[in-house]
Structure formats: structure tokens, C-alpha cells
Scaffold this motif. Structure first.
Motif, short mmCIF file in Angstrom:
data_model
loop_
_atom_site.label_atom_id
_atom_site.label_comp_id
_atom_site.label_asym_id
_atom_site.label_seq_id
_atom_site.Cartn_x
_atom_site.Cartn_y
_atom_site.Cartn_z
N LEU A 95 8.50 -9.01 6.96
CA LEU A 95 9.44 -7.70 7.85
C LEU A 95 10.81 -8.13 6.75
N THR A 96 11.23 -7.91 6.67
CA THR A 96 12.97 -8.01 7.37
C THR A 96 13.59 -8.30 8.26
N GLU A 97 14.71 -8.29 8.64
CA GLU A 97 14.96 -8.31 9.39
C GLU A 97 15.21 -7.38 10.80
N GLU A 98 15.60 -6.15 9.38
CA GLU A 98 15.20 -5.11 10.69
C GLU A 98 14.29 -4.33 11.14
N LYS A 99 12.94 -5.43 10.62
CA LYS A 99 11.74 -5.23 11.33
C LYS A 99 10.90 -3.70 10.20
N LEU A 100 10.82 -3.45 8.86
CA LEU A 100 10.61 -3.00 7.99
C LEU A 100 9.84 -3.27 7.12
N VAL A 101 9.80 -2.75 5.99
CA VAL A 101 8.57 -3.99 5.37
C VAL A 101 9.69 -4.30 4.52
N ASP A 102 9.29 -5.78 4.23
CA ASP A 102 10.56 -6.41 2.88
C ASP A 102 9.35 -6.29 1.71
N GLU A 131 5.17 4.37 11.35
CA GLU A 131 6.16 3.91 10.23
C GLU A 131 6.07 3.24 9.14
N ILE A 132 5.73 2.06 9.58
CA ILE A 132 5.54 1.08 8.61
C ILE A 132 3.91 2.07 8.29
N TYR A 133 2.67 1.88 8.35
CA TYR A 133 1.75 2.48 7.61
C TYR A 133 2.72 3.61 6.61
N GLN A 134 3.05 4.32 7.03
CA GLN A 134 3.59 5.51 6.18
C GLN A 134 4.63 5.25 4.59
N SER A 135 5.23 4.21 5.22
CA SER A 135 6.42 3.34 4.17
C SER A 135 4.92 2.83 3.46
#
Length: 231
Positions: A95-102, A131-135
């Protein structure tokens, strides 16, 4: 027919898990820290002792799912070793610092792991799982499985989110398989399976003697679980 993946720590675990019906293994070290990359020796001994697929954890530290660029070189070597030693795939999440997929790191991992199966692990539960799964579904990087407890500490607590994720997963055969994991055991798997009808389930301490990773896998429990999800 649903499949069972079992966490193993060594060759003995692997042999017992296979003998009592496991369909796939996840090999880790340092389970008390949530699972880290196992040694080359552990990978080799486990892969050579079973005929079912072995997934190798690629996780250099346990203090976050955020990785620095210099850590990539270490992970790259570990992925290469897993392939050369005969593993079927890797287990990874960033993950990124923003808790999105890196996605920058994920792109490099997918490229390096070509030909191997890839599971995106419970890093997804540190953020918004849907949201993570969709990304991940919308990205060009092929992920085969997503291990998740629905954003909660256990699958039982995350059932509502997992139901949503299951609906998303069946919208396309290209979408990663949702693999519920965390807190699964012989007492709750029937209800969970009736609720989710997942294709795969991930078991850890729930198939151990006294639910303790310091003890061996209980073949009787594993066999009972397997009977439940294939009936």
C-alpha cells in the motif's frame, strides 16, 4: 467444489496438510508477526515434500505494508528464488502511505513473477477492501486471488463486506478470486460457506492442535473442514 489453502511453516506441516486434504499451501516464516518471507531452505524443503501448489510469502518486514524502493531489490531476489525452487506462486501486498494499492511496486512484482500465481494478501484489510478490490480488478496487473477478512479482524466480523466482494468477484472471470481468511475454524466454516459460497478458503491456527501455531496441524480437523465445504 471449494478449495482449502493452509498456512504451513515447515516440511512437516506441509506433509500433514497435503495428506488430509489441503489443496494449496501458503509457506511463511515468523507467523507471530503475521507471516514473513521464509528462507530459501524452507522453500526448497516444502516444495520438494508435496505435490500440491506452494505459495510463498514475499514480505520483508511486519511493521507496515508500505515498502521503500531499496526493499524492492530484496523482494526481487526472493521472488526469483521462489520460482527457481519450484513454488507455484507468491503472496504479496503493498500500500501507499494513503492506504491505496502501490501500483508502482505491484507492476514490478507482477513483471518479476511472470508465470507464477499471485495472491494479494490482507494488506487489503488495512484500507477499504471494496475500493482496493475494485482498483485491482480495474488494473492491468493480473492478480489471481485476494486474501481478505472483509476489513475486520475475522471473517465472521467481516461477512457483510465479504458478501459485497463476492458479488463483485463473479461479475467477470478476469476478476481475482476472493479467498476469505482469518478466524476460520471447524465450528464456523459451515455457516460461513453457506453465506459466501466462496471458491477458496484460507486456514491458519484453525487447523492446528488447540488452535496454536506452536503445535502441529490437526489432520482430523482439516479433513472435517474439507468435508463441509465440498458437500
Amino acid at each position: 467444489m471449494s478449495k482449502v489453502e493452509v498456512i504451513v511453516l515447515n516440511q512437516e506441516d506441509a506433509k500433514i496438510a497435503e495428506a488430509y486434504g489441503a489443496d494449496r499451501l501458503e509457506l511463511v516464516s515468523a507467523i507471530s508477526e503475521g507471516g514473513l518471507t521464509p528462507s530459501f531452505g524452507a522453500i526448497k524443503s516444502v516444495v520438494n515434500s508435496v505435490n500440491i501448489p506452494v505459495m510463498v510469502m514475499i514480505r520483508p518486514h511486519s511493521y507496515s505494508f508500505v515498502y521503500q524502493k531499496e526493499e524492492w531489490e530484496m523482494m526481487k531476489k526472493d521472488i526469483k528464488a521462489a520460482r527457481e525452487l519450484g513454488a507455484a506462486g507468491i503472496v504479496f501486498g503493498a500500500l501507499t502511505e494513503e492506504k491505496l494499492v502501490d501500483f508502482e511496486l505491484l507492476a514490478m512484482v507482477v513483471e518479476e513473477a511472470k508465470g507464477l500465481s499471485i495472491t494479494f494478501h490482507r494488506a487489503i484489510d488495512e484500507s477499504n477492501p471494496q475500493e482496493i478490490y475494485q482498483s485491482l480488478c480495474g488494473s492491468p496487473y493480473k492478480i489471481d486471488q485476494v486474501l481478505t477478512s472483509g476489513g475486520k479482524p475475522t471473517v465472521m466480523k467481516g461477512l457483510d463486506m465479504l458478501c459485497n466482494l463476492m458479488k463483485e468477484s463473479v461479475q467477470s472471470t478476469e476478476n481475482p478470486v476472493i479467498m476469505p481468511g482469518s478466524g476460520l475454524d471447524q465450528n464456523n466454516i459451515q455457516f460461513i460457506h453457506q453465506t459466501l459460497q466462496a471458491k477458496e478458503y484460507h486456514f491458519g491456527s484453525g487447523v492446528r492442535i488447540e488452535g496454536d501455531f506452536r503445535q502441529s496441524i490437526n489432520g482430523r480437523i482439516l479433513q472435517k473442514i474439507k468435508d463441509i465445504i465440498v458437500s
